[in-house]
Design a protein around this motif. Structure first.
Motif, PDB file in Angstrom:
ATOM      1  N   LEU A  96       0.810  -1.376  -0.082  1.00 24.00           N
ATOM      2  CA  LEU A  96       0.085   0.184  -0.009  1.00 24.00           C
ATOM      3  C   LEU A  96       0.874   1.461   0.110  1.00 24.00           C
ATOM      4  N   ILE A  97       0.690   2.092  -0.877  1.00 15.28           N
ATOM      5  CA  ILE A  97       1.444   3.323  -1.089  1.00 15.28           C
ATOM      6  C   ILE A  97       0.478   4.526  -0.160  1.00 15.28           C
ATOM      7  N   GLY A  98      -0.488   4.220  -0.115  1.00  9.94           N
ATOM      8  CA  GLY A  98      -1.559   4.965   0.600  1.00  9.94           C
ATOM      9  C   GLY A  98      -2.977   5.421   0.024  1.00  9.94           C
ATOM     10  N   HIS A  99      -3.985   5.510   0.897  1.00  9.83           N
ATOM     11  CA  HIS A  99      -5.111   5.604   0.504  1.00  9.83           C
ATOM     12  C   HIS A  99      -5.750   4.635  -0.404  1.00  9.83           C
ATOM     13  N   ALA A 100      -5.948   4.684  -1.579  1.00 10.67           N
ATOM     14  CA  ALA A 100      -6.184   3.421  -2.573  1.00 10.67           C
ATOM     15  C   ALA A 100      -5.224   3.056  -3.441  1.00 10.67           C
ATOM     16  N   SER A 101      -3.911   3.751  -3.341  1.00  8.52           N
ATOM     17  CA  SER A 101      -2.731   3.606  -4.246  1.00  8.52           C
ATOM     18  C   SER A 101      -2.028   2.282  -3.768  1.00  8.52           C
ATOM     19  N   PHE A 102      -2.234   1.249  -4.534  1.00  6.48           N
ATOM     20  CA  PHE A 102      -1.400   0.080  -4.381  1.00  6.48           C
ATOM     21  C   PHE A 102      -0.377  -0.068  -5.648  1.00  6.48           C
ATOM     22  N   LEU A 103       0.678  -0.724  -4.955  1.00  7.81           N
ATOM     23  CA  LEU A 103       1.579  -1.398  -6.072  1.00  7.81           C
ATOM     24  C   LEU A 103       1.334  -2.877  -6.001  1.00  7.81           C
ATOM     25  N   ILE A 104       1.004  -3.526  -7.051  1.00 10.33           N
ATOM     26  CA  ILE A 104       0.718  -4.743  -7.314  1.00 10.33           C
ATOM     27  C   ILE A 104       1.983  -5.401  -8.295  1.00 10.33           C
ATOM     28  N   GLN A 105       2.678  -6.307  -7.676  1.00  8.42           N
ATOM     29  CA  GLN A 105       3.702  -7.076  -8.421  1.00  8.42           C
ATOM     30  C   GLN A 105       3.394  -8.562  -8.678  1.00  8.42           C
ATOM     31  N   VAL A 106       2.986  -8.821 -10.054  1.00  9.59           N
ATOM     32  CA  VAL A 106       2.801 -10.132 -10.137  1.00  9.59           C
ATOM     33  C   VAL A 106       3.036 -10.636 -11.454  1.00  9.59           C
ATOM     34  N   ALA A 107       3.557 -11.789 -11.575  1.00 10.01           N
ATOM     35  CA  ALA A 107       3.980 -12.562 -12.972  1.00 10.01           C
ATOM     36  C   ALA A 107       4.984 -11.615 -13.628  1.00 10.01           C
ATOM     37  N   GLY A 108       5.929 -10.726 -12.797  1.00  5.03           N
ATOM     38  CA  GLY A 108       6.956 -10.165 -13.458  1.00  5.03           C
ATOM     39  C   GLY A 108       6.134  -8.607 -14.169  1.00  5.03           C
ATOM     40  N   ILE A 109       4.895  -8.446 -13.717  1.00 10.01           N
ATOM     41  CA  ILE A 109       4.411  -7.085 -14.102  1.00 10.01           C
ATOM     42  C   ILE A 109       4.146  -6.213 -13.075  1.00 10.01           C
ATOM     43  N   GLY A 307      -7.370  -4.183   3.669  1.00 16.78           N
ATOM     44  CA  GLY A 307      -8.297  -2.974   3.842  1.00 16.78           C
ATOM     45  C   GLY A 307      -7.324  -1.716   3.527  1.00 16.78           C
ATOM     46  N   HIS A 308      -7.975  -0.856   2.836  1.00 16.78           N
ATOM     47  CA  HIS A 308      -7.555   0.752   2.322  1.00 16.78           C
ATOM     48  C   HIS A 308      -8.541   1.717   2.503  1.00 16.78           C
ATOM     49  N   HIS A 309      -8.144   2.845   1.949  1.00 24.33           N
ATOM     50  CA  HIS A 309      -8.902   3.960   1.871  1.00 24.33           C
ATOM     51  C   HIS A 309      -9.417   4.407   3.235  1.00 24.33           C
ATOM     52  N   TRP A 310      -8.102   4.417   3.974  1.00 22.69           N
ATOM     53  CA  TRP A 310      -8.386   5.083   5.307  1.00 22.69           C
ATOM     54  C   TRP A 310      -7.043   5.546   5.715  1.00 22.69           C
ATOM     55  N   GLY A 311      -7.221   6.718   6.778  1.00 21.81           N
ATOM     56  CA  GLY A 311      -5.937   7.029   7.428  1.00 21.81           C
ATOM     57  C   GLY A 311      -4.845   7.978   6.639  1.00 21.81           C
ATOM     58  N   THR A 312      -5.264   8.344   5.481  1.00 25.20           N
ATOM     59  CA  THR A 312      -4.313   9.299   4.818  1.00 25.20           C
ATOM     60  C   THR A 312      -4.906  10.481   4.392  1.00 25.20           C
ATOM     61  N   LEU A 315     -11.590  12.683   4.738  1.00 27.83           N
ATOM     62  CA  LEU A 315     -12.569  13.017   3.914  1.00 27.83           C
ATOM     63  C   LEU A 315     -14.103  13.299   4.360  1.00 27.83           C
ATOM     64  N   THR A 316     -14.321  12.370   5.537  1.00 29.63           N
ATOM     65  CA  THR A 316     -15.486  12.470   6.171  1.00 29.63           C
ATOM     66  C   THR A 316     -15.483  12.606   7.562  1.00 29.63           C
ATOM     67  N   ASN A 317     -16.352  12.089   8.422  1.00 33.05           N
ATOM     68  CA  ASN A 317     -16.647  12.451   9.869  1.00 33.05           C
ATOM     69  C   ASN A 317     -15.830  11.629  10.703  1.00 33.05           C
ATOM     70  N   GLU A 318     -15.704  10.368  10.349  1.00 32.28           N
ATOM     71  CA  GLU A 318     -14.961   9.383  11.283  1.00 32.28           C
ATOM     72  C   GLU A 318     -13.580   9.687  11.723  1.00 32.28           C
ATOM     73  N   GLY A 319     -13.072   9.303  12.788  1.00 28.85           N
ATOM     74  CA  GLY A 319     -11.597   9.715  13.129  1.00 28.85           C
ATOM     75  C   GLY A 319     -10.771   8.662  12.454  1.00 28.85           C
ATOM     76  N   VAL A 320      -9.458   9.129  12.632  1.00 27.06           N
ATOM     77  CA  VAL A 320      -8.486   8.618  11.931  1.00 27.06           C
ATOM     78  C   VAL A 320      -8.158   7.036  11.978  1.00 27.06           C
ATOM     79  N   GLU A 321      -8.554   6.736  13.413  1.00 24.13           N
ATOM     80  CA  GLU A 321      -8.382   5.212  13.353  1.00 24.13           C
ATOM     81  C   GLU A 321      -9.356   4.333  13.717  1.00 24.13           C
ATOM     82  N   GLU A 322     -10.668   5.034  13.488  1.00 24.86           N
ATOM     83  CA  GLU A 322     -11.793   4.313  13.767  1.00 24.86           C
ATOM     84  C   GLU A 322     -12.154   3.174  12.738  1.00 24.86           C
ATOM     85  N   PRO A 323     -11.461   3.454  11.362  1.00 27.83           N
ATOM     86  CA  PRO A 323     -11.926   2.234  10.860  1.00 27.83           C
ATOM     87  C   PRO A 323     -11.251   0.911  11.092  1.00 27.83           C
TER      88      PRO A 323
END
Length: 356
Positions: A96-109, A307-312, A315-323
């Protein structure tokens, strides 16, 4: 600064990223990004999710904005992890790079999802949701990137500056849902973007194929383009197993998850968003909460969820660690091992065990 620019600077970043601009999207006879035939999810001007709620109104927006309940976030929420990925992986490795940014490394790609390296998820540099942690992989530490997958055009998922940097660095294949090519090429005409509709696929080579699947969400970059570009989730069929990546979605009737399992079988890995869900009465159609994400995992039968899309970006009302806290509760209630569904921090990596 004119009034339009000021509105974008002060309102658009926070509200559009969280999914709250239905009241601003004025009626418009022509789609700004895409021309194509009417379908079961395109009415000739705007895309939609069949059978699902679409746009909120001004009254609902004001009820949220004036209703209180917004938890404080820290100015800084640094991750204890920092990843320096290998140049290539023959099996499967995800970071996970952050939020919804992932690096997926699979089969050499090497594949990036929704890469955002900007300081803010915003059309401007001086306002809008600001990251509270650094990208978990420094841009210069990225391996050569072969493919970029864009799920939709919200500023916390489509960062044009990052796309341009990646294009100049590696010339990756850029894959996106219908209409998003016009958004990217309006700013950077030289970038080649391949677009597809829901149910269509792109062969990435070496036994890896990206399939565009429905998600219960929406799109907008400005004040008059709501739902004029399509959004999606991705299924990657690979030699290392099926990978399901969702940028944003509501749970809805759950049919999108049944569809994935029926079409592709049980995923080996599912990237499920767990943040940006409060207040629930407002966010439910477009953002899952942790309980929804666990229900999605149960339907999918995935071996592993991240799980991703949290803590970076706030955007909304919940606290940073609530998810994370609510995910732990939901997993206990569903009798699911916490190791099977891990809430990743930026820079945290997951390595798949070799398949027998």
């Amino acid at each position: 600064m004119n009034r339009r620019t000021l509105l974008k600077a002060l309102s658009l970043p926070a509200l559009a990223a969280a999914g709250t601009f239905g009241w601003i999207a004025a009626a418009r006879a022509k789609n700004a990004y895409y021309e194509g035939p009417v379908s079961d999810h395109f009415d000739g001007v705007r895309f939609f999710s069949p059978g699902q709620p679409q746009d909120k109104g001004l009254t609902e927006l004001l009820r949220w904005q004036l209703g209180g309940g917004r938890k404080d976030w820290p100015e800084s929420f640094p991750s204890p992890f920092r990843d320096k990925p290998p140049a290539s992986v023959e099996g499967l490795r995800v970071a996970l790079i952050g939020h919804a940014s992932f690096l997926i490394q699979v089969a050499g790609i090497n594949i990036l999802t929704d890469p955002v390296f900007a300081e803010r998820a915003s059309p401007v540099s001086f306002a809008g949701p600001k990251r509270v942690n650094e990208p978990g992989i420094a841009f210069d530490d990225l391996p050569p990137i072969h493919v970029v997958l864009i799920t939709h055009n919200h500023y916390d998922h489509l960062d044009l500056g990052t796309i341009d940097r990646l294009w100049r660095r590696n010339r990756p294949r850029v894959i996106a849902p219908l209409g998003n090519d016009a958004i990217i090429r309006a700013e950077y005409p030289d970038i080649a973007v391949e677009t597809r509709d829901w149910g269509q696929s792109v062969d990435l080579g070496d036994g890896v194929t990206a399939h565009l699947e429905p998600a219960y969400h929406w799109s907008a970059r400005g004040m008059n383009d709501r739902r004029m570009a399509l959004w999606c989730a991705y299924v990657l069929t690979t030699p290392a197993g099926v990978i399901y990546h969702i940028g944003d979605t509501g749970f809805g009737d759950g049919q999108i998850f049944h569809r994935v399992k029926e079409r592709f079988g049980q995923p080996r890995l599912a990237h499920l968003p767990i943040g940006a869900y409060e207040p629930r009465w407002f966010m439910k159609p477009q953002h899952m909460n942790p309980d929804d994400a666990v229900r999605a995992l149960t339907i999918l039968g995935a071996e592993q969820a991240l799980g991703h899309h949290w803590g970076t970006f706030r955007l909304t009302n919940e606290g940073v660690e609530e998810p994370v806290q609510e995910l732990e509760t939901a997993l206990r209630a569903a009798d699911v091992s916490p190791e099977r569904f891990r809430a990743l921090r930026p820079g945290e990596a997951w390595d798949a065990a070799p398949q027998s």
